[in-house]
Design an enzyme around this catalytic site. Structure first.
Site, mmCIF file in Angstrom:
data_model
loop_
_atom_site.group_PDB
_atom_site.id
_atom_site.type_symbol
_atom_site.label_atom_id
_atom_site.label_comp_id
_atom_site.label_asym_id
_atom_site.label_seq_id
_atom_site.Cartn_x
_atom_site.Cartn_y
_atom_site.Cartn_z
ATOM 1 N N THR A 91 -1.567 3.725 2.335
ATOM 2 C CA THR A 91 -1.940 2.365 1.957
ATOM 3 C C THR A 91 -3.305 2.410 1.282
ATOM 4 O O THR A 91 -4.175 3.176 1.688
ATOM 5 C CB THR A 91 -2.001 1.456 3.196
ATOM 6 O OG1 THR A 91 -0.725 1.471 3.823
ATOM 7 C CG2 THR A 91 -2.351 0.036 2.843
ATOM 8 N N THR A 109 0.839 -1.024 -0.279
ATOM 9 C CA THR A 109 1.309 -0.090 0.758
ATOM 10 C C THR A 109 2.655 0.525 0.466
ATOM 11 O O THR A 109 3.566 -0.145 -0.019
ATOM 12 C CB THR A 109 1.373 -0.779 2.147
ATOM 13 O OG1 THR A 109 1.642 0.212 3.132
ATOM 14 C CG2 THR A 109 2.409 -1.868 2.213
ATOM 15 N N ASP A 133 8.113 -2.348 9.378
ATOM 16 C CA ASP A 133 7.279 -3.476 9.794
ATOM 17 C C ASP A 133 8.092 -4.569 10.489
ATOM 18 O O ASP A 133 7.524 -5.507 11.047
ATOM 19 C CB ASP A 133 6.536 -4.077 8.595
ATOM 20 C CG ASP A 133 5.453 -3.136 8.083
ATOM 21 O OD1 ASP A 133 4.865 -2.414 8.896
ATOM 22 O OD2 ASP A 133 5.211 -3.124 6.862
ATOM 23 N N SER A 162 3.358 -8.488 8.134
ATOM 24 C CA SER A 162 2.471 -7.377 7.773
ATOM 25 C C SER A 162 1.123 -7.526 8.453
ATOM 26 O O SER A 162 0.664 -8.636 8.690
ATOM 27 C CB SER A 162 2.268 -7.394 6.249
ATOM 28 O OG SER A 162 1.272 -6.480 5.881
ATOM 29 N N GLY A 184 -2.444 0.093 9.198
ATOM 30 C CA GLY A 184 -1.491 -0.768 9.912
ATOM 31 C C GLY A 184 -2.229 -1.818 10.726
ATOM 32 O O GLY A 184 -3.136 -2.492 10.219
#
Ligand code: DON
Length: 277
Positions: A91, A109, A133, A162, A184
């Site tokens: 990312t 990402t 996700d 997200s 994350g």
């Protein structure tokens, strides 16, 4: 939500680097992830009343009583139900500001390394694996050990919730900070701590980014501390019942701070970046 709670708790008055500051951040992050767990899913598929409720609670002003109140409402993992180690991720965040003060905060990402490992022929890009996700089952954590709520169940035509947190901080219509990052669920907690350091504590952007971080994401129910957080802080948190996880680093941010008096710009990439791999 996290910033609202910290505002209600007047977190800037807790000395930077103190036990109280770390504990407050861990508790606030835990509650904010409970909120994420309960509320987040593709808005196109949420009942508008639920969406209103989610927006209203994320923007509600908070008092010092709200944190203990919300802590009494946390779900437990038993009510839902092994988790892989974090691996390398993919990312990128970039911050842009022009001479007129127009700004962009963009996080891009693939999710984990090389995403789905599928390249689009002739197009020059790789497809992500953000399916991770979504929630696939009530008690199954994703790659980041995050346990998602039922609104974020994997379903056809839905977009996943997200943790990405591309942020513009605006004061009187003028952009003062641009920040975001990778990691994350560790992104929002890193972003919050950096904003708190710069705008709450008045430290430089570099010092705010370098500061040792704490993280809590509800599940697993543990308080993650970078190894640079002093041992006495970790010991005191453990004594007060926190399950402590010591980790090398928590999230990587890219950020810009603009001095609104003279338009001077500080642009910094998190020093953790070099250690990331
Ligand atoms: O949207 C999300 O929350 C994740 N796909 C972000 C993944 C990420 O930050 C990976 N970073 N290193």
């Amino acid at each position: 939500m996290a910033l609202g709670l910290l505002d209600g708790l007047r977190a800037w008055e807790l000395p930077r680097g103190s036990f109280e500051r770390y504990e407050t951040l861990a508790r606030v992050f835990r509650v904010a992830f409970a909120y994420e767990h309960r509320m987040c899913g593709d808005p196109d598929f949420l009942d508008p009343a639920r969406l209103e409720e989610a927006y209203a609670s994320s923007e509600a002003s908070m008092t010092a009583d709200d944190l203990p109140r919300l802590e009494t409402m946390l779900p437990t993992i038993e009510s839902l139900r092994g988790a892989p180690d974090k691996a390398r991720q993919c990312t990128t965040h970039f911050c842009v500001i022009d001479r007129e003060g127009m700004a962009v905060s963009n996080t891009y990402t693939l999710n984990t390394m090389f995403g789905s490992k599928l390249a689009v022929g002739g197009a020059g890009f790789i497809l992500n694996n953000c399916l991770d996700d979504f929630r696939i089952a009530a008690d199954v954590p994703n790659w980041y050990d995050l346990v998602q709520g039922d609104r974020n169940q994997l379903r056809p035509f839905h977009r996943p919730a997200s943790s990405m947190t591309p942020t513009l901080v605006v004061k009187d219509g003028r952009v003062e900070m641009i920040i975001g990052g990778s990691g994350g669920p560790r992104i929002p907690t890193a972003v919050v701590q950096t904003i708190l350091g710069v705008l709450g504590d008045g430290v430089s952007l570099g010092d705010a980014l370098r500061g040792p971080r704490v993280h809590h994401q509800l599940f697993p129910d543990e308080t993650a501390l970078e190894v640079s957080v002093p041992d006495p802080i970790a010991d005191e948190l453990a004594r007060r019942g926190h399950k402590i996880a010591r980790v090398t680093q928590l999230g990587v941010c890219a950020a810009v701070k603009r001095n609104l008096e003279n338009d001077e710009i500080a642009a910094i990439l998190d020093p953790r970046f070099g250690d990331f791999w």
